[in-house]
Write a protein that holds these residues in place. Structure first.
Motif: not given
Length: 308
Positions: A96, A100, A102, A106, A126, A145, A147, A163, A212-214
């Motif tokens: 990670l 970020e 999670p 996750w 992400t 992000g 994806d 991630n 996960v968030n960023e």
């Protein structure tokens, strides 16, 4: 089954604390799995290491903070993380980034896809988290992000290293520097890593629920930051392909695609004079063309970030 979560940090002590607090809230793993956390602090001031040590006793997992400021660049930090993680003989290593955090499911989502597909590496989305004042154009920009937008369990070549869960044996097979030092200042060391894994025959898959968030801070909303990001990503991607696809045919194809991209960017720029959405798309394509063209000319860009 031992898992090491490796996190590289640089001048984001608050970010690393937020990440560790989120890891503490992960859903329980299967009883035969154990998680250790490793933090590599790549800053001279060692704020990240100190922040980790300050909360380590309150966390429900072992955490080790290593100060590695003598080596500059993200490639060096990731290689140090790989070295330290492998030294504890884990089965799997997760990565990670320090901006970020999670979501609770996750790690279990990564483990499920890895088990179901006998994967050497599994990645997940992400998702950018914007400040309230971000506009709709910024929220729709795909350069925030990461994806791949693939079905759950889909076979793929992964691209982003923020991630991911990797089989330790597959990581070790790439040698002492699995993350190429040539990309230390530009980024895309993760794309080069996954390309090397693919060349070695590794099996990679996508986990839709491994989210996960960023964080997207205000400075990343500035046009200048986005321009540099698009140019840098495009430049680095071409340089990765130059290292792995070296035949004359591959070189000609890359140059031809870049030329076509420049043509499309020019045509959309004209159409964009009368249509704002087209103008925005044309701008991104122009930046992308500049990055790719500079790589063909032998120039490497440098990734730049702002830190508190």
């Amino acid at each position: 089954m031992k898992i090491v979560l490796a996190v590289c940090t640089y001048r984001r002590p608050d970010g690393i604390v937020r990440l560790l607090r989120a890891v503490a809230e992960l859903k329980p793993m299967p009883e035969d799995h154990a998680l250790d956390v490793l933090v590599i602090d790549n800053d001279t001031a060692a704020e990240g290491r100190d922040a980790v040590n300050a909360i380590a006793a309150s966390l429900p997992f072992p955490v080790q903070a290593v100060h590695a400021a003598e080596q500059a660049g993200l490639s060096a930090a990731r290689n140090r993380a790989a070295e330290h993680a492998l030294s504890s003989n884990p089965h799997l290593i997760a990565f990670l980034d320090d901006d970020e955090w999670p979501q609770p499911g996750w790690l279990n989502a990564l483990l499920r896809v890895q088990r179901e597909n006998d994967s050497d590496a599994v990645g997940g989305p992400t998702r950018p988290v914007f400040p309230a004042h971000a506009d709709d154009e910024q929220r729709a920009n795909p350069y925030y992000g990461a994806d791949m937008a693939l079905p759950d369990g889909a076979a793929c070549q992964l691209q982003a290293g923020g991630n991911v869960l990797v089989r330790a044996a597959s990581l070790a097979a790439l040698g002492a520097t699995p993350f190429d030092p040539a990309f230390a200042e530009s980024g895309s060391e993760d794309l080069a890593f996954f390309t090397a894994l693919a060349d070695a025959g590794a099996r990679m898959h996508w986990a839709v629920d491994a989210i996960v968030n960023e964080s997207v801070p205000d400075e990343r909303l500035a046009p200048g930051w986005m321009r540099q990001r698009v140019i840098n990503i495009a430049n680095s991607r071409v340089r990765v392909m130059q290292r792995f696809q070296t035949s004359p045919g591959a070189r000609l194809l890359r140059v031809s695609k870049t030329g076509a991209l420049g043509t499309v960017a020019g045509l959309l720029s004209v159409a964009g004079l009368f249509n704002r959405p087209l103008a925005r798309r044309a701008q991104l394509l122009r930046w992308k063309f500049l990055g790719k063209a500079s790589a063909h000319l032998g120039r490497a860009t440098v990734r730049r970030e702002s830190y508190p």
